[in-house]
Write a protein that holds these residues in place. Structure first.
Motif, PDB file in Angstrom:
ATOM      1  N   VAL A 211       0.851  -1.198   0.000  1.00 56.36           N
ATOM      2  CA  VAL A 211       0.000   0.000   0.000  1.00 56.36           C
ATOM      3  C   VAL A 211       0.883   1.243   0.000  1.00 56.36           C
TER       4      VAL A 211
ATOM      5  N   TRP B 149       3.830   2.413  -9.677  1.00 59.37           N
ATOM      6  CA  TRP B 149       3.372   1.892  -8.387  1.00 59.37           C
ATOM      7  C   TRP B 149       1.882   2.136  -8.198  1.00 59.37           C
ATOM      8  N   SER B 150       1.502   3.413  -8.365  1.00 63.83           N
ATOM      9  CA  SER B 150       0.095   3.740  -8.055  1.00 63.83           C
ATOM     10  C   SER B 150      -0.842   3.022  -9.028  1.00 63.83           C
TER      11      SER B 150
ATOM     12  N   ARG C 104      -1.541  -0.437  -7.703  1.00 60.29           N
ATOM     13  CA  ARG C 104      -1.786  -0.447  -6.254  1.00 60.29           C
ATOM     14  C   ARG C 104      -2.696  -1.599  -5.827  1.00 60.29           C
ATOM     15  N   LYS C 105      -3.548  -2.091  -6.734  1.00 63.35           N
ATOM     16  CA  LYS C 105      -4.429  -3.210  -6.356  1.00 63.35           C
ATOM     17  C   LYS C 105      -3.656  -4.519  -6.444  1.00 63.35           C
ATOM     18  N   LEU C 106      -2.771  -4.598  -7.418  1.00 61.50           N
ATOM     19  CA  LEU C 106      -2.033  -5.849  -7.638  1.00 61.50           C
ATOM     20  C   LEU C 106      -0.977  -6.068  -6.548  1.00 61.50           C
TER      21      LEU C 106
END
Ligand code: MGD
Ligand code: MGD
Ligand code: SF4
Ligand code: SF4
Ligand code: SF4
Ligand code: SF4
Ligand code: SF4
Ligand code: MO
Lengths: 334, 837, 257
Positions: free
Chosen positions: A189, A199-200, A203-205
């Motif tokens: 996170v 990255w953002s 973010r879910k992966l």
């Protein structure tokens, strides 16, 4: 530099400003460019220089991500194992794994700080909105629980039976398991909630990946410690299975923003990491899962893969920060 | 202007915001161009063509401000028959003496002036570049032939038409490289800034002055502004953007060799040797303000020599040294090289980097017996003997240099009280903020104590040469533990006082020629009218002209010749542009500025017979420093190279002079051609490109003040040159790559900044590439680099002896130059074998 | 107390860099290294730990209003002085785990150098790439909005030094309006591509360092739609919890037989 008088914190004002800002959001200045409209000339940037600043983190941080994952999930495994009354020796190893991991993490974090002597400032405030602040607290609490669990476990196993120790053990183990999950995932996170596109945009992966490889690693350690039991085999299969899915997903999904995951130093490393954690480990288990050597090999593969992937992701972040055009494209898409 | 006078440029931006049109004429697109409404890229060295083109446009289209021109300029004056123009003589004016490369200016003088029975013959010779032009008391310039209809074939106006007839827009396009339609747009725009309701200003600096014809370019601008009626009026004028913080001050109270304070000529050996009387009669004017010459001169001598000066010894006139030759910067470095100069003081200067042909100048320094350098840092000039390129190349060997170098620490401006005179003739006082560190001392301290010691020596030495030194007044009170002379006392001495009671005078009006007053610089008189009232220190501006802030010489007049802001009858030309006017009730001149005119002289005043001085000028003659009281479109005297500007090519040019095949460059210029100061041919296949040196906002001149400071050095950390993408392509140069620049004098290496701000110009059908070269780097400091001045020649413009640092020929090749000795071989190879040492 | 703000106007900037130098002098910032970039006259390149004001130099093949500049093709040379945006929702401030970064009473975002421990999280959380760690020092630095000067009733050093009032300092609302007016004026004068840069439509919710620019923000390396990274927290955590649950299930399954 000149240091200004330390200002009083005025978070209320911050809130006011946030409100004010969100209100004005509705009114779009006539004169203002429209962020959602694609630019007149695309591909323009200021001499191709980076818009964002690359992460300044040194080698300790990815290693910390790696160990945090192991510690967190070892605690989880220990708790579940305890719950299902399985081999105490296995529980002991997992608990100690959690505690040792928790012990090494702060060392790495502090080493990375620009001002190590000020590491305690991390606990100066508690900010839900700051993954790093939350993480510091998570790590602190986790260490406490893991320590409690280990102490109680050792007392009990040395015959100091006492209902208090038992209940405290349960308390320690359960909370360590819960917080452990956070410890293994908050780092995902943390980088997911930054301005760095690669990255953002993942973010879910990232949490899935970090937790899975944490799980795989904790299982691998148990296997290497000699617990070649079905449980660890199952966990190994599950972890490398999920990693294989993630790997293939990354390969098929082609987004400009993911370039650093496919090309350059970060790209190559991530591929190797993915192969080791995923297909390699999986196939080893499928074909040589029955012989110890096969399982040891799978375990080592997974551990190395997991470690590499943490470095790969940080390097990917650096590469991503350097590319202004991807950022602009992302922000212009409607 | 944005580059080098950013703080002043804020007002240009302000004006643009209020609708003014800003035009920038510069070979390269600079920060100034970026802020301008119109940019005209022109070939370096072609300014007179460009300005001549504008003059041509004004005359052809009758755009001149006729009433102003007729009354306030000498457009109506008649020039004698025997005058011949460059157009008649193929490039020279009548009176040219080819053998001595000098003009006899007698044929340039007005026709039919009334003669008076005075004994001193009139002097029309160009006496010196910086002082007032030559004078004399026999001829009455206010009474010469003139034709106010401006139709007489030999009146200045008609001569002007004839002279500039060939400066057409086509000619400008062809040889300046300014596209015709852009030139016409500029002409139209600038001519719009004329007449009763409007004015336009011209700002210039080194782009004009650093040429072999600098003063004539400025003359061309003066002609244009006089034709448009833009002198002496608000928003008008020709504004010289000066250099160092007080460079204006150092011409008013000169560091120049050919003038005394207040632009009085320095007496020259022979010409001015005999006596004060003769000197005064020769330089004063019969009519106009310079009639007061004697008052200023005697008062100056009284300030210098105090009691010792009296009528019997000509107020000590003979104690003044005489000019014996060319003692300009260029002149003495040439003599230095020839071993004719023993010692040198260098205070606040860095010739090893900033001097033209710095290779030459560094070597010349090694011929000195002794060298005193007073500076805040150890700069190249003080270290040339051990770390200059010449040492690296084996041209100089430290062990063989006999020059004894004394490096003395100087106090910076924040470490001493003092006075700056800025571009606007504004004296501004500044207070010391901190004591200078260690042994650092102010200039005043150094000069005072050096003088004191010399006087002590002189007192014991009876030789006649010391009489003047002994007589010199040297009585300033000292303060503090550093024994600093009180600088305000110096300013008081400059302001002037009555000798009897040492009472400060309130202005130059009180100065007398009988020795009863002393004054260090007449134009500054009034800056310190009363004890404790230092007007340079005033800090509350009251009006838009800034009265109340500092003191503008003369007499706090912010705009000189401002009588011209009113019509001949004394009424403002327009409500919008009113500045000073005649107040009928109170019978005096009044207005927004201090009138630069005799306060009570009515507009309709007419001089009585045989009137002298200011009385001899009528009430509608604003240019009171001129003997005829009008602005000089035509310069009847004072210039060494002609009464009108004429286009000559630069000393090195890629083209032949389109106007005069036989006069390629300014005939009167001194090229000082000699080994180590060679020139390219015009044109020259070896050096196909035109190069100009200049400044960057981020650095200061030789860089000694900026290369040593991290916050400035980092902003432009390397020596670079600016070239067009076209030239880069032609020479195979990448942006950021190294290039080697070569001229007939030297070679340097620089980074290439390839930018569309540099444009190749189409000159007479051929592409001419221009190379821009900032000159701030040297071999010391946080950031080092070759010095652009290794490329520049020592040349001397005939009036003010400035070198030509703009518009010279160079070659540009990719890659770094050879290092060490090999560099010299590379240079001589480029010159085609000729000796590079 | 009103919110302090900057309005930096590219149409008035002459690229003199006085702001850059004044900032360094006042705040005693070390030099940013002596390396020549070849990017027009810009050798400091970007905002960073040792450059808190940065003047951009844009050479563009576009016309500047009605300016007669380029000969054969349109050309313009633009300057803009960039600075920390003091965002209404500041990524750096939200991210800072030590509380070193605070919102001052003038609405500015201030890094307390005596608290920063150099964790570097603000660096990756600034959507404008402003704040940076200084390697030798270890801490993160950026524009202080001259908080010390403002406290003392002085205007920021950069604004003070600016000769052309390209940097205007004042109350946010006033400057927003002035900026709007300015752009209208410029557009009337034929600068058709004049705009205000002030991302209010995004989660950053507006900035306190507005600028008047020409053309697209990308040309100045200004992000067209910056988001404050904290908006990503929700989805990231959701994914974390779901996967945590699944992982837990798997572990239970593994040990349950
Ligand atoms: N920042 C800064 N400010 C300074 C200085 C400094 O070093 N740095 N120096 C101070 C001093 S000592 C001085 S004298 C002044 C000088 O101030 P400027 O006169 O502005 O100095 P330069 O940059 O040498 O020359 C000005 C311009 O002339 C142009 N030019 C070159 N050749 C020609 C030509 O043939 N015709 C025309 N029309 N233009 C040409 C150059 O491209 C340059 O842009 O600045 C003073 N102010
Ligand atoms: N090619 C080329 N050459 C040029 C020019 C050009 O345009 N092109 N421009 C010419 C012009 S206009 C000029 S003015 C010259 C300038 O050239 P210089 O005047 O030779 O060079 P500066 O660097 O200005 O030297 C000033 C020195 O004074 C020192 N200083 C500052 N304050 C004080 C003080 O109070 N006391 C003392 N004793 N020293 C002090 C500084 O440290 C610095 O070393 O360069 C000329 N040379
Ligand atoms: S350095 Fe001084 S003189 Fe030069 S522009 Fe700046 S303020 Fe004016
Ligand atoms: S611009 Fe960056 S550093 Fe400045 S306040 Fe916003 S987030 Fe923080
Ligand atoms: S580096 Fe300093 S300012 Fe930045 S987030 Fe960490 S503690 Fe806060
Ligand atoms: S406000 Fe102060 S700290 Fe910020 S850029 Fe301006 S001068 Fe520097
Ligand atoms: S000081 Fe003003 S004009 Fe100069 S660069 Fe900075 S913003 Fe532009
Ligand atoms: Mo100068």
């Amino acid at each position: 530099m000149k240091t200004a008088a330390k200002p009083k914190m005025t978070e209320e004002r911050l809130e006011e400003i946030r409100k004010a800002a969100s209100e004005t959001t509705k009114e779009v200045l006539a004169a203002q460019y429209s962020p959602r409209k694609p630019p007149a000339q695309s591909e323009q940037s200021y001499y191709g220089l980076a818009v964002l600043k690359a992460p300044a983190w040194t080698w300790e941080v990815p290693l910390y991500f790696f160990l945090g994952g192991i510690a967190g999930l070892s605690a989880c495994v220990a708790f579940v194992a305890q719950f299902f009354r399985s081999d105490p020796a296995l529980i002991r190893v997992s608990l100690w794994g959690a505690l040792l991991g928790a012990a090494m993490c702060p060392v790495l974090l502090i080493a990375d700080l620009g001002r190590p002597t000020r590491f305690l400032n991390m606990l100066r405030v508690f900010k839900l909105r700051s993954a790093m602040s939350l993480g510091a607290w998570i790590l602190a609490v986790f260490s406490g629980c893991a320590f409690l669990a280990v102490v109680c476990f050792e007392l009990l196993s040395r015959g100091f039976t006492n209902p208090l120790w038992t209940s405290l053990l349960w308390l320690g183990e359960s909370s360590a398991a819960a917080v452990g999950m956070l410890l293994a995932s908050y780092t995902a996170v943390l980088i997911g909630a930054t301005a760095i596109p690669v990255w953002s945009e993942n973010r879910k992966l990232l949490p899935v990946h970090f937790l899975t490889s944490g799980l795989g690693c904790s299982a691998a350690i148990l296997e290497l410690a000699g617990f070649l039991i079905p449980a660890t085999q199952v966990l190994g299969f599950a972890a490398s299975g999920i990693e294989t899915l993630i790997e293939t997903f990354l390969e098929v999904r082609k987004r400009p923003v993911d370039a650093p995951l496919h090309h350059g130093k970060s790209g190559t490393t991530l591929r190797i990491a993915g192969l080791l954690e995923g297909p390699a480990a999986l196939l080893l288990r499928v074909f040589w899962g029955s012989v110890p050597a096969g399982r040891y090999a799978a375990a080592v593969c997974f551990l190395i893969g997991a470690l590499l992937s943490r470095y790969a992701w940080i390097w990917a972040g650096r590469a991503s920060a350097r590319d202004p055009h991807v950022l602009f494209h992302l922000q212009r898409r409607t | 202007m944005a580059e080098n006078h950013p703080v002043g440029f804020q007002w240009v931006v302000e004006a643009r915001e209020r609708g003014a049109q800003v035009i920038h004429v510069d070979p390269r697109f600079s920060r100034t161009s970026a802020m301008a409404n119109i940019w005209a890229p022109l070939r370096a060295g072609s300014d007179i063509l460009f300005l001549g083109g504008l003059i041509h446009y004004v005359l052809e289209n009758g755009k001149d401000f006729r009433e102003y021109v007729v009354h306030y300029t000498n457009a109506s004056s008649i020039v004698p028959e025997d005058f011949k123009d460059t157009e008649d003589l193929g490039g020279v004016f009548s009176g040219w003496d080819a053998k001595n490369k000098k003009y006899d200016a007698s044929t340039w003088f007005y026709e039919g002036c009334v003669e008076r029975d005075k004994d001193v013959p009139y002097d029309v010779s160009a006496h010196c570049g910086h002082c007032k032009e030559g004078g004399g008391t026999t001829i009455d310039l206010t009474r010469c032939n003139s034709d106010h209809t401006l139709t007489h074939p030999r009146c200045v106006y008609q001569l002007l038409k004839k002279h500039f007839a060939r400066y057409t827009p086509e000619m400008v396009e062809r040889y300046c490289g300014v596209p015709k339609e852009r030139f016409l747009k500029i002409a139209e725009t600038f001519c719009g800034a004329s007449g009763p309701e409007k004015t336009g200003a011209i700002c210039y600096a080194l782009g004009w002055t650093q040429q072999s014809k600098g003063p004539q370019i400025i003359r061309a601008a003066a002609i244009l502004q006089l034709l448009l009626g833009n002198i002496g009026r608000p928003g008008g004028g020709i504004l010289a953007l000066r250099g160092h913080a007080s460079i204006q001050g150092s011409t008013d109270i000169p560091t120049l060799y050919d003038i005394l304070p207040g632009y009085l000529p320095m007496p020259q050996l022979g010409i001015d040797s005999d006596n004060l009387e003769a000197y005064i009669e020769k330089h004063r004017d019969l009519t106009g303000w310079w009639w007061n010459f004697d008052k200023y001169m005697v008062s100056l001598l009284k300030a210098y020599y105090g009691e010792a000066a009296n009528a019997n010894n000509d107020w000590g006139f003979d104690w003044l040294p005489r000019v014996t030759g060319d003692h300009s910067h260029q002149g003495y470095f040439l003599e230095m090289m020839d071993g004719k100069i023993e010692g040198l003081f260098v205070m606040g200067q860095n010739p090893a980097v900033a001097g033209p042909n710095s290779r030459f100048e560094r070597k010349a320094l090694s011929k000195l017996k002794w060298l005193v350098v007073r500076d805040m840092v150890e700069l190249e000039t003080a270290s040339f003997w051990y770390d200059s390129p010449e040492v690296e190349r084996g041209e100089l060997r430290p062990e063989e240099i006999s020059t004894e170098v004394f490096l003395l620490p100087a106090a910076g401006h924040a470490e001493k009280d003092g006075c700056f005179t800025n571009t606007q003739r504004l004296l501004q006082w500044h207070q010391k903020a901190v004591d200078p560190p260690g042994d650092a001392r102010s200039e005043t301290w150094f000069m005072y104590h050096l003088g004191r010691r010399l006087k002590e020596k002189a007192r014991k030495d009876p030789r006649p040469r010391n009489v003047g030194l002994n007589a010199l007044t040297w009585d300033y009170s000292l303060e503090g533990k550093l024994q600093e002379p009180k600088v305000e006392e110096v300013l008081q001495e400059i302001n002037g006082y009555t000798v009897a009671d040492r009472k400060l005078v309130s202005g130059f009006g009180e100065l007398k020629a009988d020795g009863s007053t002393a004054c260090g610089c007449w134009i500054y008189s009034g800056v310190f009218p009363r004890p404790g009232e230092n007007r340079a220190n005033l800090r509350n501006s009251q009006d838009y002209l800034g009265h109340g802030w500092g003191f503008a010489w003369p007499s706090d007049r912010r705009i000189i010749y401002n009588r011209a802001s009113a019509d001949p009858a004394g009424r403002p030309w327009s409500e919008r542009k009113k500045l000073v006017w005649w107040d009928q009730q109170n019978k005096e001149w009044t207005g927004l500025d201090v009138p630069d005119f005799t306060k009570t002289k009515p507009p309709d005043y007419r001089p009585y017979k045989d009137a002298e001085g200011d009385d001899a000028l009528a009430g509608d003659k604003p240019f009171i420093l001129h003997a005829d009281g009008v602005g000089w479109i035509w310069a009847p005297k004072g210039l060494a190279d002609g009464p009108l500007p004429t286009h000559y090519e630069s000393l090195e040019s890629p083209v032949r002079n389109p106007l005069y095949p036989d006069e390629q460059d300014n005939p009167a210029v001194m090229k000082e051609e000699r080994p180590q100061n060679e020139y390219a041919n015009s044109p020259d296949a070896r050096f196909p490109f035109v190069m100009s040196t200049y400044r960057l906002t981020e650095h200061h001149t030789s860089g000694a003040m900026s290369r040593m400071l991290p916050h400035l050095a980092e902003l432009q950390p390397e020596f670079f040159c600016e070239i067009s993408p076209e030239l880069a392509k032609e020479r195979g140069v990448e942006n950021g790559g190294w290039v080697t620049l070569t001229t007939a004098r030297g070679l340097v290496e620089a980074r290439a900044l390839v930018t569309a701000r540099m444009r190749p110009l189409l000159i007479n059908g051929k592409n001419v590439h221009q190379v821009g070269v900032p000159y701030h780097w040297g071999y010391r400091g946080l950031v080092k680099g070759d010095s652009a001045n290794d490329l520049v020649a020592i040349s001397e413009e005939p009036n003010v002896r400035i070198m030509e640092a703009k518009g010279i020929l160079c070659d540009l090749l990719p890659g770094r130059r050879a290092q060490g000795k090999a560099a010299l071989e590379q240079l001589s190879a480029h010159l085609g074998g000729s000796n590079a040492h | 107390m009103p919110i302090s703000a900057f309005l930096t106007d590219a149409s008035l900037c002459i690229g003199c860099k006085a702001c850059e130098v004044a900032c360094k002098e006042w705040n005693e910032i070390p030099d940013d290294g002596f390396s020549w970039s070849g990017n027009s006259y810009d050798n400091t390149r970007a905002l960073g730990a040792s450059t808190w004001r940065h003047v951009l130099f844009l050479e563009q093949k576009q016309p500047m209003g009605s300016q007669l500049a380029g000969i054969d093709e349109p050309f313009r040379w633009q300057f803009l002085s960039d600075v920390c945006k003091h965002c209404a929702n500041a990524g750096c401030l939200e991210a800072c785990p030590t509380g070193s970064i605070v919102r001052t009473e003038v609405g500015s975002v201030f890094v307390q150098p005596d608290i920063c421990n150099g964790c570097g999280y603000c660096v990756v959380s600034c959507p404008f790439g402003v704040i940076e760690k200084r390697p030798d020092d270890g801490r993160a630095f950026k524009c202080t909005f001259c908080y010390d000067r403002q406290k003392a009733g002085l205007i920021p050093a950069c604004a003070k030094a600016c000769p052309t009032e390209s940097i205007q300092f004042g109350d946010l609302e006033v400057l927003r309006q002035r900026g709007k007016k300015r752009v209208e004026v410029l557009q009337e004068r034929g600068y058709s591509d004049a705009r205000i840069y002030n991302p209010q439509e995004t989660t950053v919710g507006g900035i306190h360092a507005l600028s008047v620019i020409f053309g697209e923000p990308e040309a100045y390396n200004l992000p067209p739609a910056p988001e404050v990274p904290t908006v990503y927290l929700k989805s990231a955590w959701t994914s974390a919890f779901i996967s945590a649950a699944i992982i837990l299930a798997i572990v239970c399954a593994a040990f349950s037989f």
